[in-house]
Each structure stands twice: as structure tokens, then as C-alpha cells.
Scaffold this motif. Sequence first.
Motif, PDB file in Angstrom:
ATOM      1  N   THR A   4       0.834  -1.201   0.000  1.00 49.61           N
ATOM      2  CA  THR A   4       0.000   0.000   0.000  1.00 49.61           C
ATOM      3  C   THR A   4       0.865   1.245   0.000  1.00 49.61           C
ATOM      4  N   GLN A   5       2.119   1.090  -0.339  1.00 43.45           N
ATOM      5  CA  GLN A   5       3.058   2.214  -0.300  1.00 43.45           C
ATOM      6  C   GLN A   5       2.515   3.418  -1.052  1.00 43.45           C
ATOM      7  N   LEU A   6       1.905   3.205  -2.223  1.00 42.42           N
ATOM      8  CA  LEU A   6       1.425   4.322  -3.020  1.00 42.42           C
ATOM      9  C   LEU A   6       0.235   5.021  -2.385  1.00 42.42           C
ATOM     10  N   GLU A   7      -0.491   4.314  -1.529  1.00 47.11           N
ATOM     11  CA  GLU A   7      -1.649   4.905  -0.868  1.00 47.11           C
ATOM     12  C   GLU A   7      -1.263   5.754   0.334  1.00 47.11           C
ATOM     13  N   LEU A   8      -0.036   5.618   0.789  1.00 48.44           N
ATOM     14  CA  LEU A   8       0.382   6.282   2.016  1.00 48.44           C
ATOM     15  C   LEU A   8       0.970   7.646   1.704  1.00 48.44           C
ATOM     16  N   PRO A   9       0.799   8.604   2.610  1.00 46.54           N
ATOM     17  CA  PRO A   9       1.349   9.943   2.370  1.00 46.54           C
ATOM     18  C   PRO A   9       2.870   9.907   2.332  1.00 46.54           C
ATOM     19  N   MET A  10       3.449  10.636   1.431  1.00 45.05           N
ATOM     20  CA  MET A  10       4.897  10.652   1.281  1.00 45.05           C
ATOM     21  C   MET A  10       5.526  11.914   1.883  1.00 45.05           C
ATOM     22  N   THR A  11       4.750  12.936   2.131  1.00 39.43           N
ATOM     23  CA  THR A  11       5.274  14.178   2.667  1.00 39.43           C
ATOM     24  C   THR A  11       4.586  14.477   3.989  1.00 39.43           C
ATOM     25  N   PRO A  12       5.350  14.840   5.021  1.00 38.22           N
ATOM     26  CA  PRO A  12       4.715  15.147   6.303  1.00 38.22           C
ATOM     27  C   PRO A  12       3.723  16.294   6.190  1.00 38.22           C
ATOM     28  N   LEU A  13       2.556  16.100   6.803  1.00 35.20           N
ATOM     29  CA  LEU A  13       1.568  17.165   6.869  1.00 35.20           C
ATOM     30  C   LEU A  13       1.857  18.107   8.026  1.00 35.20           C
ATOM     31  N   ARG A  14       2.533  17.589   9.039  1.00 34.51           N
ATOM     32  CA  ARG A  14       2.836  18.367  10.236  1.00 34.51           C
ATOM     33  C   ARG A  14       4.169  17.876  10.774  1.00 34.51           C
ATOM     34  N   THR A  75       5.691   7.663   7.876  1.00 33.50           N
ATOM     35  CA  THR A  75       4.956   8.081   9.067  1.00 33.50           C
ATOM     36  C   THR A  75       5.031   9.585   9.238  1.00 33.50           C
ATOM     37  N   LEU A  76       4.082  10.122   9.978  1.00 39.23           N
ATOM     38  CA  LEU A  76       3.969  11.559  10.186  1.00 39.23           C
ATOM     39  C   LEU A  76       3.936  11.876  11.671  1.00 39.23           C
ATOM     40  N   GLY A  77       4.470  13.050  12.042  1.00 40.01           N
ATOM     41  CA  GLY A  77       4.223  13.600  13.359  1.00 40.01           C
ATOM     42  C   GLY A  77       5.133  13.186  14.488  1.00 40.01           C
ATOM     43  N   ASP A  78       6.231  12.498  14.235  1.00 40.89           N
ATOM     44  CA  ASP A  78       7.146  12.151  15.313  1.00 40.89           C
ATOM     45  C   ASP A  78       8.559  12.204  14.757  1.00 40.89           C
ATOM     46  N   THR A  79       9.521  12.526  15.610  1.00 38.66           N
ATOM     47  CA  THR A  79      10.918  12.567  15.185  1.00 38.66           C
ATOM     48  C   THR A  79      11.338  11.218  14.638  1.00 38.66           C
ATOM     49  N   TRP A  80      10.919  10.151  15.319  1.00 44.80           N
ATOM     50  CA  TRP A  80      11.219   8.790  14.888  1.00 44.80           C
ATOM     51  C   TRP A  80      10.140   8.340  13.935  1.00 44.80           C
ATOM     52  N   LYS A  81      10.518   7.592  12.932  1.00 50.39           N
ATOM     53  CA  LYS A  81       9.543   7.100  11.954  1.00 50.39           C
ATOM     54  C   LYS A  81       8.539   6.148  12.606  1.00 50.39           C
ATOM     55  N   LEU A  82       9.035   5.305  13.502  1.00 51.14           N
ATOM     56  CA  LEU A  82       8.175   4.378  14.231  1.00 51.14           C
ATOM     57  C   LEU A  82       8.786   4.213  15.619  1.00 51.14           C
ATOM     58  N   ASN A  83       8.286   4.995  16.553  1.00 54.45           N
ATOM     59  CA  ASN A  83       8.866   5.120  17.879  1.00 54.45           C
ATOM     60  C   ASN A  83       8.650   3.844  18.708  1.00 54.45           C
ATOM     61  N   ASN A  84       9.734   3.254  19.200  1.00 49.73           N
ATOM     62  CA  ASN A  84       9.633   2.049  20.030  1.00 49.73           C
ATOM     63  C   ASN A  84       8.786   2.273  21.276  1.00 49.73           C
ATOM     64  N   ASN A  85       8.712   3.499  21.761  1.00 52.30           N
ATOM     65  CA  ASN A  85       7.903   3.795  22.941  1.00 52.30           C
ATOM     66  C   ASN A  85       6.420   3.526  22.705  1.00 52.30           C
ATOM     67  N   PHE A  86       6.017   3.429  21.442  1.00 52.57           N
ATOM     68  CA  PHE A  86       4.605   3.243  21.126  1.00 52.57           C
ATOM     69  C   PHE A  86       4.220   1.772  20.970  1.00 52.57           C
TER      70      PHE A  86
END
Length: 113
Positions: A4-14, A75-86
Motif C-alpha cells: 500500500t506504499q502508493l496509498e500512504l502519504p509521502m510528505t509530512p503534513l505536520r 509516518t507523520l508527526g514524530d521525530t522517529w519514523k516508528l517510535n519504540n515507545n509506542f
Amino acid sequence: MLSTQLELPMTPLRQPDPADGNRSIQERFEAFHELNPWILAKLEGMTADCVERGLSRVGIGMLFEVLRYEYGRTTLGDTWKLNNNFRSRYVRLLLEQHPEWNAVFELRGLRSA
């Protein structure tokens, strides 16, 4: 695995809020999840696939690493692309929606809010 890579946003909105350090992990997770609802859907599909294959145990860490490999650039909205804390928050959401998976994941207590 479905692509689904093409369906996912490529540029951060925020961009991440510099004040994020003042918010709890749960608050940061909720903001991240709101911007990236596809992550829970992917984790859900991957878990269902593991269960269908007959795996009796699934590790959220393994699922996160697969997501990093496949989708980490989007991913959007965090310094880390996929934060281990989550990780612990996502597995709790999975179990909230699929209580039949309680035996599949091992939960530990949360150390922070």
C-alpha cells in the motif's frame, strides 16, 4: 504482504512539535496514531496473518521491525519514523479490538503514562 506504499502519504503534513518532550508517552502516542491510522490496520493484518499460520506467540517488536522495513519512510508527526515507545500502546489497542489474541501477545505493565 500487501503493498500500500502508493496509498500512504509521502510528505509530512505536520512536523513534530518541539514541546512533545513535555507530553506523556500516551499523549504523544495518541497524536501519532491520529496522524498514522494505517499503522494499526497493518499491525492488525500482520497479526491476523500470523495467527492464521498457526503461530501461538507474536512479538510486537517483530511486527514493528517489519513495518519499519516496509513502510518506515511514510509516518507523520514524530521525530522517529516508528517510535519504540509506542509498541506497548499499539499492542494494547490490538488486544482491545481483538480480545481473542490475548494469548498471542505477552503484556507487561506500563512504566509510564
